[in-house]
Design an enzyme around this catalytic site. Structure first.
Site, PDB file in Angstrom:
ATOM      1  N   SER A  79       1.573   3.063   5.176  1.00  0.00           N
ATOM      2  CA  SER A  79       2.525   3.762   5.868  1.00  0.00           C
ATOM      3  C   SER A  79       3.177   2.570   7.004  1.00  0.00           C
ATOM      4  O   SER A  79       3.676   3.296   8.038  1.00  0.00           O
ATOM      5  CB  SER A  79       1.982   4.721   6.777  1.00  0.00           C
ATOM      6  OG  SER A  79       1.231   5.720   5.835  1.00  0.00           O
ATOM      7  N   ALA A  88       0.753  -1.258   0.054  1.00  0.00           N
ATOM      8  CA  ALA A  88       0.084  -0.011  -0.098  1.00  0.00           C
ATOM      9  C   ALA A  88       0.742   1.465  -0.177  1.00  0.00           C
ATOM     10  O   ALA A  88       2.181   1.322   0.133  1.00  0.00           O
ATOM     11  CB  ALA A  88      -0.919  -0.024   1.258  1.00  0.00           C
ATOM     12  N   HIS A  89       0.233   2.354  -0.070  1.00  0.00           N
ATOM     13  CA  HIS A  89       0.808   3.654  -0.015  1.00  0.00           C
ATOM     14  C   HIS A  89       1.768   4.100   0.859  1.00  0.00           C
ATOM     15  O   HIS A  89       1.561   3.560   2.262  1.00  0.00           O
ATOM     16  CB  HIS A  89      -0.291   4.787  -0.138  1.00  0.00           C
ATOM     17  CG  HIS A  89      -1.142   4.841   0.865  1.00  0.00           C
ATOM     18  ND1 HIS A  89      -0.815   5.574   1.980  1.00  0.00           N
ATOM     19  CD2 HIS A  89      -2.232   4.271   1.203  1.00  0.00           C
ATOM     20  CE1 HIS A  89      -1.897   5.514   3.057  1.00  0.00           C
ATOM     21  NE2 HIS A  89      -2.736   4.774   2.310  1.00  0.00           N
ATOM     22  N   ASN A  90       2.937   4.566   0.841  1.00  0.00           N
ATOM     23  CA  ASN A  90       3.808   4.954   1.682  1.00  0.00           C
ATOM     24  C   ASN A  90       4.397   4.034   2.634  1.00  0.00           C
ATOM     25  O   ASN A  90       5.164   4.187   3.432  1.00  0.00           O
ATOM     26  CB  ASN A  90       3.252   6.117   2.547  1.00  0.00           C
ATOM     27  CG  ASN A  90       2.852   7.278   2.137  1.00  0.00           C
ATOM     28  OD1 ASN A  90       1.798   7.413   1.743  1.00  0.00           O
ATOM     29  ND2 ASN A  90       3.656   8.333   1.828  1.00  0.00           N
TER      30      ASN A  90
END
Length: 349
Positions: free
Chosen positions: A261, A241-243
């Site tokens: 994250s 997923a993102h980050n």
């Protein structure tokens, strides 16, 4: 392609025991090998096959002592498994060397810079302002968005989609169906019960010597970068997923999912179908067993975790030993309850 055993031994830093001028042109498992092929013996449980194999040569450990006569030549090395991997790499490079030039139809955008010895397959799309290194191979129907950077000796297989502004290092391999840089799962809940899409304006940065299996998705960061550091190996069907940040030389098996994250340390082993929640950190050298669920930060290095929610290996094994005894324990409790009731009845009378 043909190689003499002497040439192979030179490549591996090994020694030929047998006919060094003999030639091999294919690679096979020891139990299935035929004349003209080369195989290896690393696991002792397969030793029986070396006495019956039809392979022209077998790579073995230097201290290997046959218990029966052999009809195959040997190449003696320090580590047969690693040496065989070297052979496979050389064989693959020789095959890939035949792929050169630009097939039509394909598209290259304005101001794109493409290095030497490249291969661009039919129906591939390369966006504007891309910078692509030397010896890069981009197979048919791959999509490379605007402003993407790809390092030397990288291979992008058919059907890969790389969104704009992503960065790939040297000697990266991305297999078919991968999507790099798609939007992260970002939605803001509204007062009326709907969700508002949060624009994802970051990118994905992939280091050197990274391998990514088929149909894996790595989302771009909301802001900044989702980062896959050098040496990471990612299997098929994985969601990152993102980050997220994944440390050097970490390996991740199929169907794992890492939420937004989260930071994964270096030299971690993440087995199949592992689920990891967002906004946590996993320490270096952590091993996570298949189907485990990680719901907290792991601060201590070198732990092995099992179960969902995941706990340390020894605690899990102790708990599982009790779990297996639950039917017996339940029966004993019921028997004790019955005895207690009987004793109570006697006292009351």
């Amino acid at each position: 392609m043909e190689f003499t055993l002497e040439e192979i031994a030179h490549l591996l830093g090994g020694e030929v025991k047998g006919d060094g001028k003999a030639k091999v042109s294919s690679i096979a498992k020891i139990e299935e090998a035929s004349s003209g092929s080369i195989s290896f013996l690393s696991n002792p449980k397969y030793e029986s096959f070396i006495y019956s194999t039809n392979a022209s040569a077998v790579i073995v450990k230097k201290d290997f002592q046959p218990r029966e006569s052999l009809k195959t030549s040997l190449i003696l090395v320090d580590d047969p498994y690693t040496s065989f991997t070297t052979i496979l790499e050389a064989y693959q490079q020789a095959l890939n060397a035949s792929k050169m030039g630009k097939e039509e139809p394909s598209f290259i955008g304005k101001n794109a810079v493409i290095g030497s010895n490249h291969y661009i397959g039919a129906f591939a799309y390369i966006g504007s302002n891309c910078k692509i290194g030397n010896n890069v191979k981009i197979y048919p129907q791959a999509y490379i968005g605007d402003n993407v950077t790809i390092g030397d000796n990288t291979t992008i297989y058919a059907g890969v989609k790389i969104y704009a502004n992503c960065e790939l290092g040297n000697q990266v391999t991305i297999h078919s169906g991968c999507v790099i840089g798609s939007d992260g799962f970002g939605f803001a809940p509204q007062a009326d019960g709907t969700y508002k899409t949060i624009p994802q304006i970051g990118n994905v940065v992939i280091g050197n010597h990274v391998d990514i299996g088929a149909n894996t998705v790595i989302d771009c960061a909301t802001m900044g970068s989702t980062i896959i550091y050098d040496g990471v190996k990612i299997d098929n069907l994985i969601q990152i997923a993102h980050n997220v940040k994944i440390g050097k030389n970490t390996v991740i098996a199929a169907q794992a999912g890492i939420s937004g994250s989260t930071t994964i340390g270096e030299n971690c082993i993440i087995a199949g179908q592992v689920g990891i929640i967002g906004h946590i950190k996993i320490a270096n050298k952590t091993t996570i067993a298949a189907q485990a669920g990680i719901g907290r930060t792991i601060s201590e290095e070198g732990l092995t975790l099992l179960g969902s929610p995941a706990i340390e290996k020894l605690d899990f094994l102790k708990s599982f030993a009790i779990y297996r005894k639950l039917p017996t324990l339940q029966k004993r409790i019921e028997e004790l309850e019955e005895k207690t009731l009987n004793l109570s009845g006697i006292k009351e009378s």
